[in-house]
Design a protein around this motif. Structure first.
Motif: not given
Length: 433
Positions: A57-71
Motif C-alpha cells: 500500500e506504500t509508494e517508495y521513491g526518490v525525488k530530485a532535491v536531496p534536502l530532506g524526505g518524508y512519509i
C-alpha cells in the motif's frame, strides 16, 4: 586529480546524506506500520519524483532535491468540531488549518477509519515521531564509536614537538625571548623534540591531558621519564610558576583567560590515537553538548553570517553551514594531505555530525518538526489524564492543525535562514585545512 577527488568527496557526502535521510524516514515508516497506520508514501528528497515503486500500500521513491524526505500518513490531524473536514474559510489562518486537515485525509479509503494517525494513543504517536530523529542519533553514535575506536582521532600526545627557550607568560602574546627571561625548565633539563614522556615524578602517564594536569599542579623539582631513540632516560627539571591559558572542562584553552600554574616549557606533538570505549563516550558527550550549544547560538550568529554573505566579513570556522557547504567540505576532505584512511574517517565524522544535527534540530518542539508533533501528543496525554483525575469530560484529541499558522511562520523563518546559509556557502564558504 584534484578536481576528481573533489567530485568524489562531494558524491560520497551526498550518498551519506541520502542514506541518513532514508534512515530517518525508515524510523517513522517502520513504527507507523507497526501501529497499523496506513502510509501511502515514503520519499527521499523533495520536488519532482525521479524514481518510485509501489510495494503493497506504500509508494517508495526518490525525488530530485536531496534536502530532506518524508512519509505521508493518513489522518495526521483530527477532523473538525462537527466530525467532518470543513470547507475552506475566507480567513487565511483558518484556510491554513483546513488545508492541512484536508491533506491528511485526501487518500482516505474505506476501512481506513481505524488506521488514522490521530486515533492512536499519544504514546504511540510519540514513538512514531521520535523514531525518525532517534534513527539519526543511533547512526551518529555508531559512526562516532567506529571512527574513534577503529581509526582514532588526531589528538595531542605525550611526545615532545618543540621545546621553549625561555619562560614567557602566555598573556604577553609573544614567542621570542627577551633579555632577562629565565630559561625554560624543559630546556634546562635537556628535554628534546621527539622525546616521549612516559612518566612524571615516577607516575606513568599515557595521555596529554593527564600529563598537562600534573605539570600544572607542580612547582619545584620533578623527574621526567622519557623514551629517546628506544632508550629510557630520566631527566630532572625545576618547574616554575607561570601564567598559562585556562582550560575548560574538556581540556581546551579558554580564549583570553589565564591562570597561575606550574610550567615546564614544551609543546606536545599531535598524532592519531585510537580511543577506548570510555574515552569515546566522553568525546561523544562533548560533541552532543557542543551541538546543543551551537543550536542555541544560531540566532546570535545570523548578523555575522549576513555580513559574510553580503558584506566583507570573514566566515567564522564555527559558522552555521548548510548541505551545500557540507558537500563542499566533503570535497575538500578528499584533497587533504593525510593518509587515505584518515580521509575516510574525516568523511565519516562529517556524516555523523550531520546526523547529530538532524536529531537535535528535529527535537525542537515546533511544528512542522517532529518535536512539534511530539509536544502535541504529550500535551494531549497530559490534559486527558488531568481530566480523568478531576473527573471531567474527555477533551478528546489535541488538534495540532490549530498550530499550522505557527508552523508556516517557523517554516518561513527556516527557509529564509536556509537561503542565507546557501548564499554564504557559495560566496564565502567555510574551509578546512
Amino acid at each position: 586529480m584534484t578536481t576528481l577527488m573533489t567530485v568524489l568527496g562531494i558524491v560520497v557526502f551526498v550518498v551519506g546524506l541520502l542514506f541518513s535521510i532514508a534512515w530517518h524516514e525508515l524510523g517513522h515508516l517502520s513504527t507507523a506500520k507497526l501501529f497499523g497506520i496506513r502510509v501511502p508514501q515514503y520519499m527521499v528528497g523533495f520536488g519532482p519524483t525521479i524514481w518510485s515503486r509501489h510495494r503493497g500500500e506504500t509508494e517508495y521513491g526518490v525525488k530530485a532535491v536531496p534536502l530532506g524526505g518524508y512519509i505521508r500518513m493518513i489522518g495526521m490531524f483530527p477532523p473538525g468540531d462537527d466530525g467532518k473536514i470543513k470547507k475552506r474559510s475566507t480567513s487565511p489562518w483558518r484556510g491554513m488549518i483546513e488545508d492541512a486537515r484536508s491533506a491528511a485525509y485526501e487518500e482516505l479509503k474505506p476501512g481506513d477509519e481505524q488506521r488514522l494517525f490521530y486515533t492512536r494513543k499519544p504514546w504511540k504517536r510519540v514513538i512514531v515521531m521520535f523514531a525518525g530523529p532517534f534513527m539519526n542519533l543511533v547512526l551518529a553514535v555508531v559512526i562516532f564509536l567506529g571512527v574513534l575506536m577503529g581509526f582514532g582521532v588526531n589528538t595531542q600526545t605525550t611526545t615532545v614537538s618543540t621545546v621553549s627557550d625561555c619562560v614567557i607568560s602566555q598573556s604577553e602574546n609573544r614567542d621570542k625571548c627577551a633579555d632577562g627571561d629565565p630559561a625554560a625548565p624543559a630546556k634546562a633539563a635537556g628535554l628534546r623534540p621527539g622525546d616521549r614522556i612516559t612518566a612524571f615524578d615516577g607516575k606513568p602517564v599515557e595521555d596529554w591531558g593527564t600529563l598537562q594536569d600534573r605539570i600544572r599542579d607542580t612547582i619545584g623539582p620533578a623527574t621526567i621519564t622519557v623514551q629517546r631513540d628506544g632508550v629510557t632516560k630520566t631527566l630532572h627539571a625545576d618547574l616554575v610558576e607561570n601564567q598559562v591559558a585556562k582550560n575548560d572542562g574538556s581540556g581546551r584553552p579558554v580564549e583570553g583567560e589565564y591562570v597561575k600554574a606550574g610550567f615546564l616549557g614544551f609543546s606536545p606533538a599531535t598524532g592519531v590515537v585510537k580511543q577506548d570505549f570510555g574515552q569515546s563516550v566522553d568525546r561523544m558527550g562533548d560533541m552532543i553538548s557542543s551541538g546543543v550549544q551551537s543550536l542555541v547560538d544560531i540566532p546570535s550568529k545570523v548578523p555575522a553570517l549576513w555580513d559574510a554573505a553580503f558584506g566583507d566579513g570573514e566566515r567564522e570556522p564555527d559558522s552555521p553551514m548548510g548541505v551545500v557547504g557540507a558537500a563542499r567540505v566533503g570535497g575538500e576532505v578528499f584533497n587533504l594531505d593525510i593518509p587515505p584512511e584518515q580521509r575516510v574517517a574525516t568523511m565519516l565524522i562529517l556524516v555523523a555530525g550531520f546526523n547529530l544535527s538532524l536529531f537535535l534540530f528535529n527535537m525542537l518542539p515546533l511544528l512542522p518538526l517532529d518535536g512539534g508533533h511530539i509536544a502535541g501528543a504529550l500535551w494531549e496525554s497530559l490534559r486527558r489524564n488531568a481530566a480523568r483525575i478531576f473527573r471531567r469530560p474527555d477533551p478528546g484529541p489535541f488538534d495540532v492543525a490549530q498550530l499550522m499558522p505557527v508552523a508556516y511562520v517557523v517554516a518561513g523563518v527556516f527557509i529564509c535562514f536556509t537561503l542565507l546559509v546557501l548564499v554564504a556557502d557559495l560566496v564565502n564558504p567555510v574551509r578546512i585545512s
